[in-house]
Design a protein around this motif. Structure first.
Motif, PDB file in Angstrom:
ATOM      1  N   GLY A 583       1.752   7.218  -1.742  1.00 48.84           N
ATOM      2  CA  GLY A 583       1.069   6.078  -1.120  1.00 48.84           C
ATOM      3  C   GLY A 583       1.782   4.638  -1.055  1.00 48.84           C
ATOM      4  N   PRO A 584       1.187   3.749  -0.689  1.00 48.28           N
ATOM      5  CA  PRO A 584       1.953   2.189  -0.359  1.00 48.28           C
ATOM      6  C   PRO A 584       2.391   1.754  -1.594  1.00 48.28           C
ATOM      7  CG  PRO A 584      -0.323   2.218   0.882  1.00 48.28           C
ATOM      8  CD  PRO A 584      -0.238   3.408  -0.054  1.00 48.28           C
ATOM      9  N   HIS A 605       8.770  10.671   0.757  1.00 49.38           N
ATOM     10  CA  HIS A 605       8.034  10.487   2.129  1.00 49.38           C
ATOM     11  C   HIS A 605       6.857   9.454   2.068  1.00 49.38           C
ATOM     12  CE1 HIS A 605      10.315  14.234   3.734  1.00 49.38           C
ATOM     13  NE2 HIS A 605      10.025  14.883   2.429  1.00 49.38           N
ATOM     14  N   ASP A 606       6.896   8.622   2.878  1.00 47.55           N
ATOM     15  CA  ASP A 606       5.853   7.826   2.781  1.00 47.55           C
ATOM     16  C   ASP A 606       4.454   8.591   3.419  1.00 47.55           C
ATOM     17  OD1 ASP A 606       6.834   5.162   2.087  1.00 47.55           O
ATOM     18  OD2 ASP A 606       7.614   4.854   3.945  1.00 47.55           O
ATOM     19  N   ALA A 627      -1.318   4.792   8.874  1.00 49.16           N
ATOM     20  CA  ALA A 627      -0.037   4.424   9.045  1.00 49.16           C
ATOM     21  C   ALA A 627       0.317   2.938   8.644  1.00 49.16           C
ATOM     22  CB  ALA A 627       0.679   4.583  10.017  1.00 49.16           C
ATOM     23  N   ASP A 628      -0.683   1.944   9.167  1.00 55.37           N
ATOM     24  CA  ASP A 628      -0.430   0.487   9.037  1.00 55.37           C
ATOM     25  C   ASP A 628      -1.934   0.084   8.591  1.00 55.37           C
ATOM     26  OD1 ASP A 628       2.176   0.081   9.744  1.00 55.37           O
ATOM     27  OD2 ASP A 628       1.564   0.608  11.999  1.00 55.37           O
ATOM     28  N   ASN A 636      -6.732   1.709  -5.037  1.00 53.30           N
ATOM     29  CA  ASN A 636      -7.496   2.864  -4.897  1.00 53.30           C
ATOM     30  C   ASN A 636      -7.596   3.197  -3.542  1.00 53.30           C
ATOM     31  OD1 ASN A 636      -7.462   2.980  -7.907  1.00 53.30           O
ATOM     32  ND2 ASN A 636      -9.606   2.096  -8.070  1.00 53.30           N
ATOM     33  N   ASP A 637      -8.289   2.074  -2.828  1.00 55.68           N
ATOM     34  CA  ASP A 637      -8.716   2.425  -1.410  1.00 55.68           C
ATOM     35  C   ASP A 637      -7.805   2.867  -0.505  1.00 55.68           C
ATOM     36  OD1 ASP A 637     -11.602   2.163  -1.624  1.00 55.68           O
ATOM     37  OD2 ASP A 637     -10.971   0.181  -2.238  1.00 55.68           O
ATOM     38  N   ALA A 638      -6.453   2.690  -0.772  1.00 54.11           N
ATOM     39  CA  ALA A 638      -5.435   3.234  -0.197  1.00 54.11           C
ATOM     40  C   ALA A 638      -4.695   4.588  -0.582  1.00 54.11           C
ATOM     41  CB  ALA A 638      -4.172   2.035   0.036  1.00 54.11           C
ATOM     42  N   SER A 639      -5.401   5.196  -1.515  1.00 53.57           N
ATOM     43  CA  SER A 639      -5.147   6.499  -2.211  1.00 53.57           C
ATOM     44  C   SER A 639      -4.677   7.543  -1.086  1.00 53.57           C
ATOM     45  CB  SER A 639      -6.246   7.229  -3.080  1.00 53.57           C
ATOM     46  OG  SER A 639      -6.425   6.246  -4.051  1.00 53.57           O
ATOM     47  N   VAL A 640      -3.707   8.398  -1.143  1.00 53.91           N
ATOM     48  CA  VAL A 640      -3.616   9.437  -0.170  1.00 53.91           C
ATOM     49  C   VAL A 640      -4.399  10.742  -0.549  1.00 53.91           C
ATOM     50  CG1 VAL A 640      -1.785  11.066   0.245  1.00 53.91           C
ATOM     51  CG2 VAL A 640      -0.954   8.981  -0.529  1.00 53.91           C
TER      52      VAL A 640
END
Length: 759
Positions: A583-584, A605-606, A627-628, A636-640
């Protein structure tokens, strides 16, 4: 105290104190045996009864004093309960040293002088524990303003509130002697960490108890090898300071009074320099009492000094009873005073005297401290005695020379020379810890608590009886039997978790929810390839899971986000990973982790929505984040979020730690299509869930990776009720251990290492 482990710690400490007090009365009958006639015996009995009565009265007085202290603290603690679960602003005075936590926060004890809603704190006076972002100036005596979420604690903790700070600033730096001590420590840490590893990060811990430069890997190795006490300033350090001052003053011709006065002054300065942790306070008070007894010309026995020190400190601050460091310090001191000589005599019958002398001290400490450690630690070191035997000779050298380097800061060339001289023994200890911790079966895992403590205590007593006792053959035979049974059980467990590990799991598993405590680690198996989604908080726990499932290599590693309960075990798979989806990345710690994986051969890999690939016969797709990302750029809210199906893997959705808001956006994106067989519940079953997402998923099984003991109440009853209402069966690692799922003719099969409790 609600927690039985902290209650047991209190019992241990009071037992040490009261047994030490009772020691003179227990010795009276032997002294009276030299008398003649019934009159002498009656006199002895009368004195014994009086002493016993005095002990009872003293115990009651101590209990009453403790009650007064605890009752006096309750109004301040009660005033803190209104802040539980809220975001608060607090102005605090730092009252302890700071240590780096696993969440990358600086943790320290403090006294809150203002607390309340952000922008409007109100005056208070209560003990709190603070986790603040890593900022300079968080030294003892400094005043800080911290904003973060507050959580109430149990009555067994002195701090009535824990503040998880998100922002912090130094309102007023430390002043006076505390400022001098902080500057001296900081200068020494900077000087030491310029030296090469191994040893550089460990040196400040050995000399002044500052462990902020100790890496997580080395800290784990120190714990596994039983050497962590070397970085906890205690009685040994105080003894070195006092002995050095006594020796120097005597060389200058100073008398007894001058020696004691200067030693007391040096001891007080040392306590300020290293900050007054519980074990330091106990050691310093005991040393001060011993010197005062010398000054009065009436040297006292060590047990009496220990008894007075422990009892007095527990009355002054009853919460010391819940401090593992204080309990271990008191127990180890009592062990050295009571057991070291009998063990020396017993070992001397089997081996040369120098070796017996070297072994008796660490063995005495181990057999007494082992049961205390089992109250709160999930692992027992099996290499502690030999590791201490190898490392102990280097510890005082590193401590003394390192302390001199710290004090010589005003002479940089001399300080550099001394620090370099102290680096060599520090490096020796570092390597000893690392090598011994890496040995097969260096530790054994236990379920911490009173039962584990009783089991370890029984084994410890059996070892002491076998070594010390010569007369009672029956007692020795029983003790030998206990040791043999323990060795057989440990050997069987090592076989089951080692060479025979794969025999305990079914061969056709497709999904494995690893039992890694409060964290996530999920294996996915298709054909000859394996994916791992997150690594849990503990490398050892992940290694156990990989061993039990027979996984030697991870073809695809997904790091959903960089909270340590999801990536803390990554070192267990370094050099064993093909591709990494992550993730980010926002912090240097995260970049270092990815660099370590890449340097060992992994391809990075992103991960973002739309990315997909194959795992043998299975296909995987990344559904989140975008992606952006704009709304949820990290955390947490950007979890893959990954879905995978095919190749023997049931259709599975893994949600990371996605919160309700991001779950709603994911649902609205239209990327979730159809029903899933398995869902990995977000954030260990917290209540931050979107019911509509789980209703849309309609999974047959929900995996909840959660620790047996956690401060968050995971999984929350609301989440469990939500799953039940959707017809989803919840499987929890805290109740089932390792959970394996597989497909047999489209039927989902479940297997676990522990049977779930009824109901």
């Amino acid at each position: 105290m609600k927690d039985p482990r902290t209650s047991a710690l209190a019992i241990v400490l009071w037992a040490v104190a009261l047994l030490c007090i009772a020691q003179p009365s227990l010795a009276l009958p032997a002294a009276g045996a030299a008398g003649t006639g019934a009159v002498a015996l009656a006199a002895v009995r009368l004195r014994t009864r009086r002493r016993a009565s005095g002990l009872v009265v003293l115990t009651l007085l101590c209990a009453a004093a403790v009650g007064v202290v605890v009752a006096g603290a309750q109004p301040a603690r009660a005033a803190l309960t209104a802040s539980d679960g809220r975001v608060v602003e607090a102005v605090v005075h730092v009252s302890s040293s700071a240590s780096m936590g696993s969440d990358d926060r600086l943790w320290f004890d403090a006294r809150a002088i203002a607390l309340g809603a952000p922008g409007a704190p109100e005056a208070v006076d209560a003990a709190v524990r603070v986790g603040a972002p890593d900022i300079a100036g968080a030294d003892m005596g400094a005043r800080l303003r911290v904003v973060g979420q507050a959580k109430s604690t149990s009555p067994s903790e002195k701090a009535g509130l824990v503040i998880f700070g998100t922002t912090a600033e130094v309102v007023r730096p430390a002043t006076g002697v505390f400022a001098i001590a902080a500057a001296t420590r900081a200068g020494f840490v900077a000087r030491a960490t310029r030296l090469p590893e191994p040893g550089a990060g460990l040196l400040p811990g050995l000399a002044v108890g500052d462990t902020r430069a100790v890496s997580e890997e080395l800290n784990a190795a120190m714990l596994a090898s039983g050497l962590s006490h070397l970085t906890a300033v205690s009685g040994a350090n105080c003894m070195v300071i006092v002995a050095a001052v006594f020796w120097l003053v005597s060389l200058a011709g100073g008398g007894r009074i001058l020696r004691v006065v200067l030693a007391l002054a040096a001891l007080a300065a040392f306590v300020v320099l290293v900050t007054p942790e519980p074990s330091v306070v106990r050691a310093a008070v005991m040393a001060a009492l011993a010197m005062l007894s010398i000054l009065l010309g009436r040297p006292s026995a060590g047990l009496a000094m220990l008894s007075l020190t422990v009892s007095g400190l527990l009355v002054a601050d009853p919460w010391f009873a819940a401090s593992p460091g204080f309990a271990l310090s008191a127990a180890a001191t009592a062990a050295l005073l009571v057991l070291s000589r009998p063990l020396l005599r017993g070992l001397g019958r089997w081996m040369p005297a120098p070796l017996a002398l070297a072994l008796s001290v660490p063995l005495a400490a181990q057999v007494v401290c082992g049961p205390v450690i089992a109250l709160f630690s999930p692992q027992q070191s099996l290499v502690s005695v030999p590791a201490n035997l190898i490392a102990e000779p280097a510890a005082p050298i590193a401590t003394v020379i390192g302390l001199l380097a710290c004090l010589a800061a005003f002479m940089p060339p001399v300080a550099d020379l001394l620090a370099a001289a102290a680096w060599l023994p520090a490096a020796w200890i570092d390597r000893t810890a690392t090598v011994s911790a890496a040995l097969p079966a260096a530790t054994v895992t236990v379920a911490p608590g009173p039962i584990a403590a009783l089991t370890v205590g029984l084994l410890s007593a059996a070892i002491v009886i076998v070594v010390v006792t010569r007369r009672s053959r029956r007692l020795r035979a029983v003790s030998v039997g206990i040791i043999v049974i323990a060795l057989a059980a440990a050997g069987g467990r090592m076989l089951v978790s080692g060479p025979l590990a794969t025999l305990t799991a079914p061969a056709k598993w497709a999904i494995a929810a690893c039992d890694v405590g409060q964290g996530d680690a999920v294996l996915l198996h298709s054909g000859r390839r394996v994916a791992l989604v997150d690594t849990g908080p503990d490398p050892d726990a992940l290694r156990d899971c990989l061993s039990q499932t027979g996984v030697a290599r991870v073809d695809l590693l997904v790091l959903t986000h960089f909270d340590l309960d999801h990536v803390g075990g990554a070192s267990a798979v370094v050099g064993k990973v093909g591709d990494v989806l992550h993730g980010p990345v926002t912090e240097d710690r995260e970049r270092r982790m990815l660099h370590e994986l890449a340097a060992a051969g992994a391809t990075l890999h992103d991960a973002s929505a739309g990315l997909s690939g194959a795992l043998d016969g299975a296909r995987w797709h990344v559904l989140w984040p975008d992606a952006d990302p704009v709304v949820f750029p990290s955390g947490n809210d950007a979890s893959v979020v990954v879905e995978i199906a095919g190749g023997g893997i049931p259709r599975t959705l893994l949600l990371g730690d996605l919160g309700a808001g991001s779950q709603r956006l994911l649902l609205a994106s239209g990327r979730l299509r159809g029903r899933y067989d398995v869902v990995k519940v977000s954030h260990h079953g917290s209540r931050d869930q979107e019911p509509a997402l789980y209703a849309a998923v309609r999974a047959a099984v929900a995996l909840i990776s959660v620790g047996e003991e956690n401060d968050y109440g995971h999984p929350r009853p609301e989440t469990l009720a939500l799953l039940e209402s959707d017809g989803t069966r919840a499987l929890r690692t805290d109740r089932r251990g390792l959970i394996l799922l597989g497909l047999d003719r489209d039927e989902l099969l479940v297997w676990s290492t522990r049977a779930p409790p009824p109901g």
